[in-house]
Write a protein that holds these residues in place. Structure first.
Motif, PDB file in Angstrom:
ATOM      1  N   THR A 297      39.456  74.256  10.309  1.00 19.42           N
ATOM      2  CA  THR A 297      38.040  74.053  10.640  1.00 19.42           C
ATOM      3  C   THR A 297      37.855  73.771  12.134  1.00 19.42           C
ATOM      4  O   THR A 297      38.773  73.277  12.803  1.00 19.42           O
ATOM      5  CB  THR A 297      37.463  72.860   9.857  1.00 19.42           C
ATOM      6  N   PRO A 298      36.656  74.048  12.662  1.00 16.11           N
ATOM      7  CA  PRO A 298      36.375  73.688  14.054  1.00 16.11           C
ATOM      8  C   PRO A 298      36.571  72.185  14.300  1.00 16.11           C
ATOM      9  O   PRO A 298      37.095  71.783  15.346  1.00 16.11           O
ATOM     10  CB  PRO A 298      34.902  74.082  14.230  1.00 16.11           C
ATOM     11  N   ALA A 299      36.190  71.358  13.316  1.00 17.00           N
ATOM     12  CA  ALA A 299      36.324  69.902  13.499  1.00 17.00           C
ATOM     13  C   ALA A 299      37.798  69.500  13.602  1.00 17.00           C
ATOM     14  O   ALA A 299      38.164  68.651  14.433  1.00 17.00           O
ATOM     15  CB  ALA A 299      35.656  69.168  12.328  1.00 17.00           C
ATOM     16  N   ALA A 300      38.647  70.139  12.798  1.00 14.59           N
ATOM     17  CA  ALA A 300      40.084  69.814  12.858  1.00 14.59           C
ATOM     18  C   ALA A 300      40.648  70.205  14.221  1.00 14.59           C
ATOM     19  O   ALA A 300      41.474  69.489  14.800  1.00 14.59           O
ATOM     20  CB  ALA A 300      40.833  70.539  11.739  1.00 14.59           C
ATOM     21  N   LEU A 301      40.182  71.342  14.764  1.00 13.97           N
ATOM     22  CA  LEU A 301      40.674  71.774  16.076  1.00 13.97           C
ATOM     23  C   LEU A 301      40.211  70.819  17.183  1.00 13.97           C
ATOM     24  O   LEU A 301      40.982  70.468  18.081  1.00 13.97           O
ATOM     25  CB  LEU A 301      40.217  73.213  16.361  1.00 13.97           C
ATOM     26  N   GLN A 302      38.965  70.367  17.094  1.00 14.43           N
ATOM     27  CA  GLN A 302      38.454  69.419  18.084  1.00 14.43           C
ATOM     28  C   GLN A 302      39.326  68.152  18.110  1.00 14.43           C
ATOM     29  O   GLN A 302      39.720  67.668  19.165  1.00 14.43           O
ATOM     30  CB  GLN A 302      36.996  69.062  17.764  1.00 14.43           C
ATOM     31  N   LYS A 303      39.661  67.679  16.915  1.00 14.95           N
ATOM     32  CA  LYS A 303      40.505  66.475  16.796  1.00 14.95           C
ATOM     33  C   LYS A 303      41.892  66.716  17.388  1.00 14.95           C
ATOM     34  O   LYS A 303      42.441  65.861  18.085  1.00 14.95           O
ATOM     35  CB  LYS A 303      40.673  66.135  15.306  1.00 14.95           C
ATOM     36  N   LEU A 304      42.429  67.900  17.086  1.00 13.75           N
ATOM     37  CA  LEU A 304      43.766  68.242  17.595  1.00 13.75           C
ATOM     38  C   LEU A 304      43.757  68.248  19.125  1.00 13.75           C
ATOM     39  O   LEU A 304      44.646  67.677  19.763  1.00 13.75           O
ATOM     40  CB  LEU A 304      44.188  69.623  17.057  1.00 13.75           C
ATOM     41  N   VAL A 305      42.739  68.871  19.719  1.00 13.98           N
ATOM     42  CA  VAL A 305      42.647  68.940  21.185  1.00 13.98           C
ATOM     43  C   VAL A 305      42.619  67.528  21.768  1.00 13.98           C
ATOM     44  O   VAL A 305      43.362  67.200  22.696  1.00 13.98           O
ATOM     45  CB  VAL A 305      41.397  69.740  21.622  1.00 13.98           C
ATOM     46  N   GLU A 306      41.774  66.689  21.199  1.00 14.78           N
ATOM     47  CA  GLU A 306      41.655  65.321  21.743  1.00 14.78           C
ATOM     48  C   GLU A 306      42.987  64.574  21.657  1.00 14.78           C
ATOM     49  O   GLU A 306      43.407  63.913  22.602  1.00 14.78           O
ATOM     50  CB  GLU A 306      40.553  64.560  20.992  1.00 14.78           C
ATOM     51  N   SER A 307      43.687  64.718  20.520  1.00 15.90           N
ATOM     52  CA  SER A 307      44.939  63.969  20.396  1.00 15.90           C
ATOM     53  C   SER A 307      46.025  64.577  21.290  1.00 15.90           C
ATOM     54  O   SER A 307      46.850  63.860  21.856  1.00 15.90           O
ATOM     55  CB  SER A 307      45.395  63.871  18.937  1.00 15.90           C
ATOM     56  N   GLU A 308      46.007  65.915  21.451  1.00 15.18           N
ATOM     57  CA  GLU A 308      47.027  66.554  22.294  1.00 15.18           C
ATOM     58  C   GLU A 308      46.851  66.217  23.781  1.00 15.18           C
ATOM     59  O   GLU A 308      47.832  66.018  24.490  1.00 15.18           O
ATOM     60  CB  GLU A 308      46.989  68.072  22.097  1.00 15.18           C
ATOM     61  N   VAL A 309      45.604  66.168  24.233  1.00 13.85           N
ATOM     62  CA  VAL A 309      45.362  65.814  25.640  1.00 13.85           C
ATOM     63  C   VAL A 309      45.921  64.408  25.902  1.00 13.85           C
ATOM     64  O   VAL A 309      46.609  64.164  26.906  1.00 13.85           O
ATOM     65  CB  VAL A 309      43.858  65.894  25.990  1.00 13.85           C
ATOM     66  N   ALA A 310      45.665  63.500  24.966  1.00 13.86           N
ATOM     67  CA  ALA A 310      46.147  62.121  25.142  1.00 13.86           C
ATOM     68  C   ALA A 310      47.674  62.070  25.079  1.00 13.86           C
ATOM     69  O   ALA A 310      48.331  61.431  25.915  1.00 13.86           O
ATOM     70  CB  ALA A 310      45.540  61.231  24.061  1.00 13.86           C
ATOM     71  N   ARG A 311      48.243  62.789  24.118  1.00  7.97           N
ATOM     72  CA  ARG A 311      49.695  62.762  23.929  1.00  7.97           C
ATOM     73  C   ARG A 311      50.426  63.336  25.145  1.00  7.97           C
ATOM     74  O   ARG A 311      51.366  62.735  25.664  1.00  7.97           O
ATOM     75  CB  ARG A 311      50.055  63.591  22.689  1.00  7.97           C
ATOM     76  N   TRP A 312      49.978  64.510  25.622  1.00  8.09           N
ATOM     77  CA  TRP A 312      50.687  65.142  26.735  1.00  8.09           C
ATOM     78  C   TRP A 312      50.513  64.388  28.040  1.00  8.09           C
ATOM     79  O   TRP A 312      51.355  64.457  28.925  1.00  8.09           O
ATOM     80  CB  TRP A 312      50.270  66.608  26.863  1.00  8.09           C
ATOM     81  N   LYS A 313      49.420  63.647  28.149  1.00  8.13           N
ATOM     82  CA  LYS A 313      49.233  62.839  29.351  1.00  8.13           C
ATOM     83  C   LYS A 313      50.362  61.810  29.434  1.00  8.13           C
ATOM     84  O   LYS A 313      51.011  61.653  30.475  1.00  8.13           O
ATOM     85  CB  LYS A 313      47.870  62.145  29.295  1.00  8.13           C
ATOM     86  N   THR A 314      50.624  61.163  28.323  1.00  6.26           N
ATOM     87  CA  THR A 314      51.699  60.167  28.291  1.00  6.26           C
ATOM     88  C   THR A 314      53.056  60.828  28.511  1.00  6.26           C
ATOM     89  O   THR A 314      53.854  60.400  29.355  1.00  6.26           O
ATOM     90  CB  THR A 314      51.718  59.460  26.909  1.00  6.26           C
ATOM     91  N   VAL A 315      53.316  61.895  27.740  1.00  5.56           N
ATOM     92  CA  VAL A 315      54.630  62.540  27.787  1.00  5.56           C
ATOM     93  C   VAL A 315      54.918  63.087  29.193  1.00  5.56           C
ATOM     94  O   VAL A 315      56.002  62.873  29.740  1.00  5.56           O
ATOM     95  CB  VAL A 315      54.678  63.700  26.755  1.00  5.56           C
ATOM     96  N   LEU A 316      53.919  63.762  29.780  1.00  6.76           N
ATOM     97  CA  LEU A 316      54.175  64.423  31.061  1.00  6.76           C
ATOM     98  C   LEU A 316      54.171  63.460  32.240  1.00  6.76           C
ATOM     99  O   LEU A 316      54.806  63.734  33.253  1.00  6.76           O
ATOM    100  CB  LEU A 316      53.180  65.566  31.280  1.00  6.76           C
ATOM    101  N   THR A 317      53.494  62.352  32.103  1.00  4.45           N
ATOM    102  CA  THR A 317      53.553  61.365  33.174  1.00  4.45           C
ATOM    103  C   THR A 317      54.996  60.864  33.301  1.00  4.45           C
ATOM    104  O   THR A 317      55.535  60.728  34.398  1.00  4.45           O
ATOM    105  CB  THR A 317      52.589  60.192  32.886  1.00  4.45           C
ATOM    106  N   GLN A 318      55.627  60.654  32.166  1.00  2.00           N
ATOM    107  CA  GLN A 318      57.028  60.228  32.198  1.00  2.00           C
ATOM    108  C   GLN A 318      57.936  61.361  32.674  1.00  2.00           C
ATOM    109  O   GLN A 318      58.797  61.175  33.521  1.00  2.00           O
ATOM    110  CB  GLN A 318      57.472  59.784  30.803  1.00  2.00           C
ATOM    111  N   ALA A 319      57.698  62.576  32.120  1.00  2.00           N
ATOM    112  CA  ALA A 319      58.588  63.697  32.433  1.00  2.00           C
ATOM    113  C   ALA A 319      58.530  64.091  33.897  1.00  2.00           C
ATOM    114  O   ALA A 319      59.563  64.367  34.514  1.00  2.00           O
ATOM    115  CB  ALA A 319      58.246  64.894  31.566  1.00  2.00           C
ATOM    116  N   THR A 320      57.317  64.109  34.489  1.00  2.00           N
ATOM    117  CA  THR A 320      57.209  64.567  35.872  1.00  2.00           C
ATOM    118  C   THR A 320      57.763  63.535  36.856  1.00  2.00           C
ATOM    119  O   THR A 320      57.988  63.839  38.028  1.00  2.00           O
ATOM    120  CB  THR A 320      55.754  64.881  36.256  1.00  2.00           C
TER     121      THR A 320
END
Ligand code: ASP
Length: 325
Positions: A297-320
């Motif tokens: 669903t569009p709603a499930a995708l919206q949720k996924l985007v929000e959680s992925e942006v937050a997750r990758w911010k944490t992961v990539l701050t450490q990785a970079t």
């Protein structure tokens, strides 16, 4: 009297929505793929666009607009007229990792789009050229550590899936290879096959045929369980690397402001495409993981985007902090 006109208005509204939906689309739809043709995002886009076109009764034309890890094409598509005639195949990079790596990204993945639906999840595999000296993941890790910046690591541009999952791997291994950017992992794979670059982390759909044909080496799949598409390939955990588990996803978005009726028509066409026997067979053979009904669903995708942006911010701050940019 009042009652009658209210009823008339209600009837008009209930007729107006399906009638509107029925008139869309009246002409071909452009789907922007933000990478070179032949790579994983392009492969998934073409697999789903074909049955979607049949459902919609109009052609979906793929337009490859590559550059800057996919952010060039997504930026352009995000400002297209929100009329349902320009849509895009975004992914975990453009709509998840990119904001962590681009200070001046011209779009906000969570605010500037009308999500249509998730097309497929795509596990990540660590692959290398056929002539690579390592024969398994442990040997690869030892090689990468010994090689230092003489190791060439290919990716599809800063913020792409291959780049973000790749620098995550490098940071876990504590290595600093030379990063080689491409306009997509299709061209990167070609150079890897001819031995011009050493390794990359890429989405499974781009790799199954080449791994089976023996034209590249695969060391491990970064998922908890093996893929039915490559049953002989060990997981990272099985191969001795415990903390590298990562999977990507590809999803259709429309520009913000696209009417919900149009989004519903597109979502319905996507859902039917994912259940189309030929498309499904192809996605299964290539190792893509098709979402179930709740994930489409569009709603499930919206949720996924929000959680992925937050997750990758944490992961990539450490990785970079350890990897090269
Ligand atoms: N989507 C891939 C990536 O982000 C590139 C591609 O599709 O060619 O690495």
């Amino acid at each position: 009297m009042k009652k009658t006109s209210m009823l008339a208005a209600a009837v008009a509204v209930s007729i107006a929505v399906p009638a509107f939906a029925q008139t869309y689309p009246t002409k071909p739809i452009t789907m922007v793929v933000p990478f070179a043709a032949g790579g994983p995002t392009d492969i998934i886009a073409r697999i789903v666009a074909e049955p979607m076109s049949r459902t919609l009764g109009r052609q979906i034309v793929i337009e490859n607009v590559a550059g800057a890890g996919g952010t060039t094409g997504i930026t352009r598509a995000s400002v297209a007229a929100p009329d349902g005639y320009t849509i895009m195949m975004g992914h975990m990079g453009t709509h998840g990792a990119a904001p962590a790596l681009y200070l001046k990204l011209k779009y906000d993945p969570a605010r500037d789009f009308a999500p249509v639906g998730l097309a497929a999840e795509t596990p990540i595999i660590i692959v290398a050229s056929k002539t690579h000296p390592a024969n398994d993941l442990k040997e690869f890790i030892a090689w990468a550590r010994a090689e230092g910046d003489k190791a060439n690591h290919a990716h599809a541009g800063v913020g792409s899936v291959s780049h973000s999952t790749g620098i995550l791997l490098d940071s876990i291994l504590g290595t600093r290879p030379t990063l080689i950017p491409y306009t997509g992992t299709g061209p990167a794979l070609n150079d890897m096959m001819s031995g011009q670059v050493d390794y990359m982390t890429d989405q499974i759909v781009n790799l199954v045929s080449q791994i089976n044909a023996g034209t590249i080496k695969a060391f491990a799949i970064a998922t908890r369980v093996r893929s039915a598409a490559l049953p002989g390939l060990p997981t990272t955990r099985e191969a001795g690397l415990d903390n590298y588990e990562v999977s990507a996803w590809n999803a259709i978005f429309a520009p913000k402001g696209t009417p919900p009726e149009i989004v519903a028509v597109l979502n319905d066409a996507l859902v039917k495409a994912l259940d189309d026997p030929d498309a499904r067979k192809r996605l299964d053979e290539l190792g893509a993981v098709v979402p179930d009904a709740t994930g489409r669903t569009p709603a499930a995708l919206q949720k996924l985007v929000e959680s992925e942006v937050a997750r990758w911010k944490t992961v990539l701050t450490q990785a970079t902090a350890t990897a090269k940019p």
